[in-house]
Structures are given as structure tokens and as C-alpha cells.
Design an enzyme around this catalytic site. Sequence first.
Site, PDB file in Angstrom:
ATOM      1  CG  ASP A 201       2.687  -3.491   8.721  1.00 35.98           C
ATOM      2  OD1 ASP A 201       2.880  -4.665   8.313  1.00 35.98           O
ATOM      3  OD2 ASP A 201       2.758  -2.506   7.976  1.00 35.98           O
TER       4      ASP A 201
ATOM      5  CG  ASP B 190       6.393  -3.853   9.457  1.00 41.87           C
ATOM      6  OD1 ASP B 190       7.087  -4.247   8.498  1.00 41.87           O
ATOM      7  OD2 ASP B 190       6.032  -2.674   9.591  1.00 41.87           O
TER       8      ASP B 190
ATOM      9  NE  ARG C  39      -2.519  -0.246   3.619  1.00 40.19           N
ATOM     10  CZ  ARG C  39      -3.335   0.161   4.578  1.00 40.19           C
ATOM     11  NH1 ARG C  39      -4.641   0.102   4.385  1.00 40.19           N
ATOM     12  NH2 ARG C  39      -2.885   0.609   5.715  1.00 40.19           N
TER      13      ARG C  39
ATOM     14  CB  THR D 198      -2.661   7.166  -2.198  1.00 42.85           C
ATOM     15  OG1 THR D 198      -1.923   5.962  -2.507  1.00 42.85           O
ATOM     16  CG2 THR D 198      -1.933   8.372  -2.764  1.00 42.85           C
TER      17      THR D 198
HETATM   18  C1  PRP Z   1      -1.046  -5.046   4.292  1.00 40.35           C
HETATM   19  C2  PRP Z   1      -1.828  -6.345   4.408  1.00 40.35           C
HETATM   20  C3  PRP Z   1      -2.698  -6.294   3.207  1.00 40.35           C
HETATM   21  C4  PRP Z   1      -2.980  -4.825   3.046  1.00 40.35           C
HETATM   22  C5  PRP Z   1      -4.369  -4.555   3.514  1.00 40.35           C
HETATM   23  O1  PRP Z   1      -0.016  -5.163   3.392  1.00 40.35           O
HETATM   24  O2  PRP Z   1      -1.044  -7.478   4.463  1.00 40.35           O
HETATM   25  O3  PRP Z   1      -2.071  -6.817   2.039  1.00 40.35           O
HETATM   26  O4  PRP Z   1      -2.037  -4.134   3.845  1.00 40.35           O
HETATM   27  O5  PRP Z   1      -4.714  -3.249   3.288  1.00 40.35           O
HETATM   28  P1  PRP Z   1      -5.862  -2.833   2.286  1.00 40.35           P
HETATM   29  O6  PRP Z   1      -7.022  -3.707   2.551  1.00 40.35           O
HETATM   30  O7  PRP Z   1      -6.111  -1.390   2.647  1.00 40.35           O
HETATM   31  O8  PRP Z   1      -5.358  -2.952   0.891  1.00 40.35           O
HETATM   32  P2  PRP Z   1       1.043  -3.980   3.160  1.00 40.35           P
HETATM   33  O9  PRP Z   1       0.565  -3.103   2.048  1.00 40.35           O
HETATM   34  O10 PRP Z   1       1.347  -3.308   4.456  1.00 40.35           O
HETATM   35  O11 PRP Z   1       2.288  -4.747   2.589  1.00 40.35           O
HETATM   36  P3  PRP Z   1       3.218  -5.818   3.341  1.00 40.35           P
HETATM   37  O12 PRP Z   1       2.359  -7.040   3.604  1.00 40.35           O
HETATM   38  O13 PRP Z   1       4.281  -6.066   2.343  1.00 40.35           O
HETATM   39  O14 PRP Z   1       3.716  -5.197   4.611  1.00 40.35           O
HETATM   40  N1  URA Z   2      -2.309  -3.678   6.903  1.00 35.21           N
HETATM   41  C1  URA Z   2      -1.988  -4.210   8.104  1.00 35.21           C
HETATM   42  O1  URA Z   2      -1.079  -5.041   8.201  1.00 35.21           O
HETATM   43  N2  URA Z   2      -2.672  -3.800   9.173  1.00 35.21           N
HETATM   44  C2  URA Z   2      -3.676  -2.920   9.088  1.00 35.21           C
HETATM   45  O2  URA Z   2      -4.288  -2.599  10.115  1.00 35.21           O
HETATM   46  C3  URA Z   2      -3.986  -2.372   7.829  1.00 35.21           C
HETATM   47  C4  URA Z   2      -3.281  -2.772   6.754  1.00 35.21           C
END
Ligand code: PRP
Ligand code: URA
Length: 210
Positions: free
Chosen positions: A201, A204, A105, A109
Site C-alpha cells: 500500500d 501507508d 478505494r 468493492t
Molecule cells: C491507492 C493508490 C491509488 C489507488 C489505486 O490509494 O494510491 O490511488 O489505490 O487503485 P485503483 O487503481 O484500483 O483505483 P488508496 O485508495 O489506497 O488510498 P490512499 O492513497 O489514501 O491510501
Molecule cells: N493501491 C496501492 O497502494 N497498492 C496496490 O497494490 C493497489 C492499490
Amino acid sequence: MRDNITLINHPLLAHKISMLRDKNTGTNEFRKLVEEVSMLMGYEALRDLPLEDVEIETPIETCMSPMLAGKKLALVPILRAGLGMVGGMLTLCPTAKVGHIGMYRDEDTHIPQEYYCKLPKPIEDRLIIVMDPMTATGGSAEDAITQIKGAGGTHIKYMTIIAAPEGLERVASVHPDVQIYVAQIDRCLNADAYICPGLGDAGDRIFGTK
Ligand code: PRP
Ligand code: URA
């Protein structure tokens, strides 16, 4: 709630998800819990797998007994956090193929940016289980499923551990043909589009990158 949403209610899931939420749960335990939760959810999400009777010879006699039939499985985690769900699902279905969709994400945005897509081929005949522990705005799941449909996927399920109401509604309405399995629906999103109360997160916490 929409017909294509299944809220999985189980005391074991509830307990383990509370442990996931706890900010004092460390990476090692967090990973194990995500795996266990995914396995418990998978048990429910795969409840309608078709069976066929086959002949089995027991030590006593021959009988007809049910075994899995029909469509083969493809697990598709959304990177990164969806990776944490793969092990639990592979414990249930060790012969499943695994595809990957990379999304992150944009921090400002909150719009998902796709950076990778590799799916098992041919994908058309497979039951596809898309996995991401978190559904916040729903953008990542919406786009990942659209991508899979574009590649020819037709029979798709989506498994997510925690969802915000608006994200869940978004995925369910944009993809009414996709059955969604969710373990908990939280209150709302905050200004940074994080789920409240959520668990922080997920990527993470699984990979220890904070
Ligand atoms: C997180 C999570 C989802 C997304 C959800 O990933 O694992 O994929 O956010 O958010 P959304 O419903 O608003 O799209 P992130 O973008 O943080 O990437 P990562 O898993 O690589 O940390
Ligand atoms: N992605 C995450 O990992 N946690 C949240 O709460 C939202 C997006």
C-alpha cells in the site's frame, strides 16, 4: 501497447523501484525514493514542453537562447499516495500550481470514493500532470481524470510508477487523449486488487500508517 502509453525504461528508475518494492525499506527512505523516481519520470514526461528563443546577455555577448514557453503547469496528485510525487516534480518545475484530488478505494468493492477536489483556476490553459504511484484497477486514475476534464482541463498527462496491466489498459482506453507515463508494468492484481508483485500500500508506506 497503446500509443498513449509511454513505458519509461532507465536503469536508475529500475534500481530505485526495486528498493521501493523491498518490504524492508522504511518510511523515510521510501519517501525519498518516491520523490527521486518522480523527478526522473517527470524529466521524461515533460520532454515535449514547448520552447521559445529569448534574448540573453551572456558575459561575452548577446544571443538567442531557448526558454520554456506556452502552457503553465498544474500538478494534481491523487491523495494520499500521489502527494509523495509532488516534491520531485516541484524540484523540476518550482512555479507549477498544485491541485488535489482525494480518493480512497472502498475495501470491499475496490471502487474509488472521491472525498476532495481543489484545482487551480483557471485550469483550461494549463498542462495538467495527474500523479499517483499506483494504478491497480485504474478506477482512481480514471475518475480523477474525468473529474479534471469536467472542471475544464483539456491537456492532461498521467504519471504512475507501477501499474497492473488491466488498470493501465482501463485508463488508456477510457482517456485516449491522455498520455500516460509508467515506469513498470507488473504481472496482475490479486483478489484484494493489490498489484503483484507491487510494493504494497503506497499511501501507508509513504505516511507510515500501517
Ligand atoms: C491507492 C493508490 C491509488 C489507488 C489505486 O490509494 O494510491 O490511488 O489505490 O487503485 P485503483 O487503481 O484500483 O483505483 P488508496 O485508495 O489506497 O488510498 P490512499 O492513497 O489514501 O491510501
Ligand atoms: N493501491 C496501492 O497502494 N497498492 C496496490 O497494490 C493497489 C492499490
